[in-house]
Design an enzyme around this catalytic site. Structure first.
Site, short mmCIF file in Angstrom:
data_model
loop_
_atom_site.label_atom_id
_atom_site.label_comp_id
_atom_site.label_asym_id
_atom_site.label_seq_id
_atom_site.Cartn_x
_atom_site.Cartn_y
_atom_site.Cartn_z
N CYS A 8 1.30 -1.64 -0.40
CA CYS A 8 0.01 0.10 0.05
C CYS A 8 0.72 1.31 -0.36
O CYS A 8 0.28 2.24 0.21
CB CYS A 8 -1.03 -0.33 1.25
N HIS A 17 -3.02 7.58 3.32
CA HIS A 17 -3.43 6.74 2.75
C HIS A 17 -4.89 6.48 3.23
O HIS A 17 -5.13 6.33 4.48
CB HIS A 17 -2.29 5.03 2.78
N ASN A 58 -9.72 0.93 0.18
CA ASN A 58 -8.26 0.68 -0.14
C ASN A 58 -8.21 0.15 -1.24
O ASN A 58 -7.90 -0.81 -1.80
CB ASN A 58 -7.45 0.05 1.70
#
Ligand code: COA
Length: 330
Positions: free
Chosen positions: A120, A257, A287
């Protein structure tokens, strides 16, 4: 790492993003038979829906569309690009890199193009690499992309993970500038935490066809990831401010994020920032891994929130563990 040579900055000249058409709401997941509820997902994560790539729609397709939009916003043509770096953990193929596939789709050749896999944190890592190329004079116009089709490796029977992720991509065009741009970048990793968030199959480690959903399974100890992420992000946003001799009051925007609203709120609290100054897209996108930060940044720019001259802090955390931040004078 902070820059000691301030003669060249990498300035964000344009941003772009792309989301697949299909939207999957929390209610849709329940209808599909996932043992969950909209109430549980929203209260624990802030996620209400996510986008899902169509059959045959690949990470490179998402990244390519985001790149076209970033190039247009920057007023740069594809043949001016002299570096392409793609953050992705869901490449189209094992090789060649997704960056070279996007390069071909853009109709250009010659410049270096490669992928960065930092889960990520892929975009923040890719941005850091491109920043170094520009700062060193090796590159003047870089295309940096975060693109993922993470839903392709979800086990739709695992409610611990399948509710969290979505597909999407974002991109920025960086141009060498003698006055302003990325002020500093900060990257970290802790390989000892591998088993807390991973996909346990691969080429060298081997595919396991006898296991259900082999090769398409994100595995996660969510609670442990949560606790580690909050601490690591606290430290890496502090690090960015200290490295630049800035107080947290100097920040205009936090572009975090987008994994979990509660993690984002914890970082905002650390920075004494009201949530009005934090860019939130996790509710709409889930996400999207490497896609999440550039997607949020593009939305913030296009909505008119982030303005030229403002100070913005990007951060990300993900599997590895790998995490990082970037402080930018936009
Ligand atoms: N729907 C309903 N119940 C669920 C569920 C879901 N989608 N997922 C898990 N549960 C259940 C668990 O089975 C558990 O039940 P039990 O108590 O009967 O065993 C209960 O909810 C609590 O599980 P727990 O994992 O402790 O919940 P949590 O408060 O930690 O929230 C996460 C789970 C995943 C939302 C949270 O840990 C998280 O967001 N972690 C970070 C994950 C992340 O961001 N990863 C990516 C980083 S890049």
């Amino acid at each position: 790492m902070i820059h000691t040579d301030n003669r060249i900055f990498a300035r964000i000249a344009g941003t772009g993003s792309y989301l697949p058409q299909q939207i999957l709401t929390n209610e849709d997941l329940v209808k599909r038979g996932v043992d969950t509820s909209d109430e549980w997902i929203v209260s624990r994560t802030g996620i209400r829906q996510r986008h899902i790539a169509a059959a045959g729609e690949l990470t490179s397709d998402l990244g390519y569309q985001a790149a076209l939009r970033a190039l247009e916003a920057a007023g740069v043509s594809a043949d001016e690009i002299d570096l392409i770096v793609v953050g992705t953990t869901t490449p189209d193929l094992i090789f060649p890199s997704t960056a070279t596939i996007i390069q071909r789709k853009l109709g250009v050749a010659g410049c270096p193009a490669f992928d960065v896999n930092a889960a990520c944190s892929g975009f923040v890592y890719a941005l850091t690499v491109a920043d170094k190329f520009i700062r060193s004079g090796a590159s003047r116009t870089a295309l940096v992309i975060g693109a993922e089709t993470l839903t392709r490796m979800l086990d739709w029977n695992d409610r611990n993970t399948c509710v969290l992720f979505g597909d999407g991509a974002g991109a920025v065009v960086l141009k060498a500038d003698d006055s302003t741009g990325i002020l500093s970048t900060h990257m970290h990793a802790d390989g000892g935490k591998k088993d807390l968030l991973w996909n346990p199959v691969g080429v060298s480690a081997g595919f396991k066809p006898d296991e259900p959903n082999a090769g398409v399974r994100v595995m996660m100890a969510g609670n442990d990831v949560f606790k580690y992420a909050v601490k690591a992000l606290d430290a890496v946003v502090d690090e960015a401010l200290v490295a630049n001799g800035l107080d947290k009051t100097a920040l205009d925007w936090l572009v975090p994020h987008q994994a979990n609203l509660r993690i984002i709120e914890a970082t905002a609290k650390r920075l004494d920032m009201s949530m009005e100054r934090v860019i939130i897209t996790v509710d709409k996108h889930g996400n999207t891994s490497s896609g999440s930060v550039p997607l949020a940044l593009d939305e913030a720019v296009r909505s008119g929130k982030v303005q030229r001259g403002q100070l913005i802090l990007l951060e990300a955390f993900g599997g590895g563990f790998a995490w990082g931040s970037a402080l930018i004078r936009y």
